[in-house]
Scaffold this motif. Structure first.
Motif, PDB file in Angstrom:
ATOM      1  N   LYS A 136      32.493  43.929  39.244  1.00 50.25           N
ATOM      2  CA  LYS A 136      33.940  43.990  39.415  1.00 50.25           C
ATOM      3  C   LYS A 136      34.633  43.796  38.069  1.00 50.25           C
ATOM      4  CE  LYS A 136      34.111  42.275  44.190  1.00 50.25           C
ATOM      5  NZ  LYS A 136      34.712  41.271  45.113  1.00 50.25           N
ATOM      6  N   MET A 138      38.161  42.651  36.558  1.00 49.52           N
ATOM      7  CA  MET A 138      39.263  41.833  37.057  1.00 49.52           C
ATOM      8  C   MET A 138      40.335  41.655  35.980  1.00 49.52           C
ATOM      9  SD  MET A 138      38.936  37.912  38.416  1.00 49.52           S
ATOM     10  CE  MET A 138      39.141  37.207  36.773  1.00 49.52           C
ATOM     11  N   GLU A 221      34.826  42.253  33.005  1.00 51.92           N
ATOM     12  CA  GLU A 221      33.801  42.607  33.984  1.00 51.92           C
ATOM     13  C   GLU A 221      33.006  41.375  34.408  1.00 51.92           C
ATOM     14  OE1 GLU A 221      30.433  46.074  34.767  1.00 51.92           O
ATOM     15  OE2 GLU A 221      30.910  45.484  32.707  1.00 51.92           O
ATOM     16  N   TYR A 279      31.262  34.430  40.516  1.00 50.91           N
ATOM     17  CA  TYR A 279      31.613  35.385  39.459  1.00 50.91           C
ATOM     18  C   TYR A 279      30.930  34.996  38.151  1.00 50.91           C
ATOM     19  CZ  TYR A 279      35.385  37.681  42.110  1.00 50.91           C
ATOM     20  OH  TYR A 279      36.110  38.424  43.038  1.00 50.91           O
TER      21      TYR A 279
END
Length: 283
Positions: A136, A138, A221, A279
């Motif tokens: 992802k 962000m 990322e 994350y």
């Protein structure tokens, strides 16, 4: 007395009661005693507490004790009988029944087969398929948080303070998401020195008055591992992410804080249904 002044008083009382609960989980927690600490009659205090926290005092005490029991089963060699006694159940049968009703299996079986065991036998053959890891990108995010020093298993204390403060100051918004920031490696730093923050998103819209602090997440990322199950199990997911996934991914870690986003609420979801996105920042 003005309404904001009344809520300021309630905020102090909520913090006092929450701190007392965490400091005395090993002891009998009489609900009337907690009302005395709040300096309100049981009739009124239980209603104030439930309005702010969304659960009764009794539910909070039960949830925290069973959360700690799950951690003891995963992380210590204490016998189930000792853990039951430490959790406030001198009768092992009662503890077993309550634990099974919440975690879906008896405590001895949970120790052997809980969700923490999913990450213990990785051999690389299922890489990219067995575990849900997504990439992802962000944008930066502003947070508001409360600091915590000590065992990461006890960061709930800071989340209680954060949630109670936001509610008492009428600053909580339904779209806010819970974020945990963990600054130290628990395998390298003594437990009583571990630093973390319990946070909420949309921090730019919240005045950072004590105990609240502004925090920030860097954009970029991230590799995101979704963990399903009790928070007590997640250290195994971290070990797998660093020890198995990262070396095989060919990626490098970026020098910024990793964090957890809590997809659902432990007051509303059973421990076995808790979803946490971990994350890991990548270069």
């Amino acid at each position: 007395m003005r309404e904001d002044s009344i809520w300021a008083v309630y905020e102090q009382r909520l913090r006092r009661v929450s701190a007392y609960i965490y400091d005395h989980l090993d002891e009998e927690l009489d609900l009337d005693r907690l009302s005395d600490i709040a300096c309100l009659s049981p009739h009124h205090w239980h209603r104030v507490y439930r309005a702010v926290h969304g659960e009764t005092l009794a539910a909070t005490v039960k949830r925290l004790r069973l959360h700690r029991a799950a951690g003891d089963l995963v992380r210590t060699s204490l016998s189930v009988t000792e853990i039951a006694r430490r959790t406030g159940y001198p009768n092992l049968q009662s503890f077993t029944r309550i634990f099974k009703s919440v975690f879906g299996m008896p405590p001895a079986r949970y120790r052997r087969e809980g969700s923490h065991t999913v990450f213990q036998s990785t051999n690389g053959k299922g890489f990219g398929e067995m575990y849900d890891v997504a990439m992802k990108t962000m944008a930066p995010r502003a947070l508001v948080g409360v600091s915590h020093t000590g065992s990461y298993m006890e960061i709930g204390r800071a989340f209680e303070t954060l949630g109670g403060t936001l509610q008492a100051r009428q600053l909580y918004r339904p779209g806010m998401k819970m974020i945990g920031l963990y600054l130290d490696d628990p395998d390298l730093v003594p437990e009583d020195k571990l630093r973390s923050f319990a946070c909420m998103t949309d921090g730019e819209n919240v005045p950072a008055e004590a105990p609240l602090e502004r925090k920030h997440l860097d954009g970029g990322e991230y590799a995101v591992l979704r963990h399903k199950g009790p928070y007590a199990d997640m250290h195994k997911a971290y070990q797998w992410l660093y020890g198995a996934w990262l070396p095989q991914s060919g990626r490098e870690v970026r020098d910024t804080v990793m964090f957890e986003e809590y997809v659902n609420n432990p007051r509303e979801a059973a421990p076995t249904e808790l979803l946490t996105d971990i994350y890991l920042p990548l270069k």
